[in-house]
Design an enzyme around this catalytic site. Structure first.
Site, PDB file in Angstrom:
ATOM      1  N   TYR A  18       0.808  -1.221   0.000  1.00 50.05           N
ATOM      2  CA  TYR A  18       0.000   0.000   0.000  1.00 50.05           C
ATOM      3  C   TYR A  18       0.843   1.275   0.000  1.00 50.05           C
ATOM      4  CZ  TYR A  18      -3.675  -3.254   1.398  1.00 50.05           C
ATOM      5  OH  TYR A  18      -4.548  -4.291   1.444  1.00 50.05           O
ATOM      6  N   HIS A  23      -4.234   6.583  -0.961  1.00 50.51           N
ATOM      7  CA  HIS A  23      -4.791   6.515   0.399  1.00 50.51           C
ATOM      8  C   HIS A  23      -3.697   6.675   1.458  1.00 50.51           C
ATOM      9  CE1 HIS A  23      -8.696   6.056   2.058  1.00 50.51           C
ATOM     10  NE2 HIS A  23      -8.669   4.782   2.380  1.00 50.51           N
ATOM     11  N   ASN A 118     -13.573   7.078   6.061  1.00 50.79           N
ATOM     12  CA  ASN A 118     -13.738   6.089   7.124  1.00 50.79           C
ATOM     13  C   ASN A 118     -12.666   6.164   8.202  1.00 50.79           C
ATOM     14  OD1 ASN A 118     -16.137   4.991   6.126  1.00 50.79           O
ATOM     15  ND2 ASN A 118     -15.025   3.691   4.699  1.00 50.79           N
TER      16      ASN A 118
END
Length: 193
Positions: A18, A23, A118
């Site tokens: 990631y 993000h 979130n």
């Protein structure tokens, strides 16, 4: 509470798969700050990686943190960090990606809702407040009909990567300015046309 101490949390997802994702821009910003402070991230009992330092001698102390959890459950580590360092949420700065801002745009905000993010939603739930500073790093909207969830979990495009260091540096500058001179001074500089 030490008024000269700030907790700076960069949101993202853990692991090398990631690391370059849109993000993970929060992780990227605190990495830039850690390099400036000549500090290294180490494991911490709050389920985070933490680095500490000062931008200049006698200046505010910055505690940089990257939760070891996935972004959507960042609240537990953030609440634990606030407790560990005996800080009020008013001395928390959360750096996160923002789909509603064009790429390479920064906004500084205090309080407000989670805007569908979130990670912020979980932090607000875990800390019981939305009264903290946010550094919103614009990543833009997905092209065409690409779902937002897919877009944020992909690496920055090659054209974006050319300007990404500028965005990260500007965000790191904004954090140092908030800690040294306050949110209003940072907003005036960052939001100036």
């Amino acid at each position: 509470m030490d008024e000269n101490l700030w907790l700076v949390v960069g949101l993202g997802n853990p692991g090398p798969d990631y690391a370059g994702n849109r993000h993970n821009v929060g992780h990227m910003v605190v990495d830039v700050l850690a390099d400036r402070l000549q500090s290294r991230f180490r494991g911490h009992k709050t389920n985070s990686a933490v680095a500490e330092g000062r931008s200049f001698p006698g200046g505010p102390k910055l505690v940089l943190a990257k939760p070891n959890t996935f972004m959507n459950v960042s609240g537990g580590p953030v609440a634990a960090l606030l407790r560990f360092y005996s800080l009020q949420p008013s001395h928390l700065i959360v750096v996160h990606d923002d789909l509603d801002l064009p790429f390479d745009t920064l906004k500084i905000k205090v309080g407000g809702g989670h805007g569908g993010h979130n990670g912020l939603r979980d932090i607000i739930a875990a800390t019981g407040t939305n009264d903290f500073v946010r550094i919103r790093a614009g990543i833009g909207r997905p092209p065409g009909r690409q779902p937002a969830a897919d877009f944020v979990l992909h690496d920055f495009a090659s054209t974006e990567r050319a300007n990404l260091p500028i965005l990260l540096t500007d965000a790191a500058d904004a954090i140092e300015l908030i800690a040294a001179e306050g949110v209003v001074a940072a907003q005036q500089k960052v939001h100036a046309p």
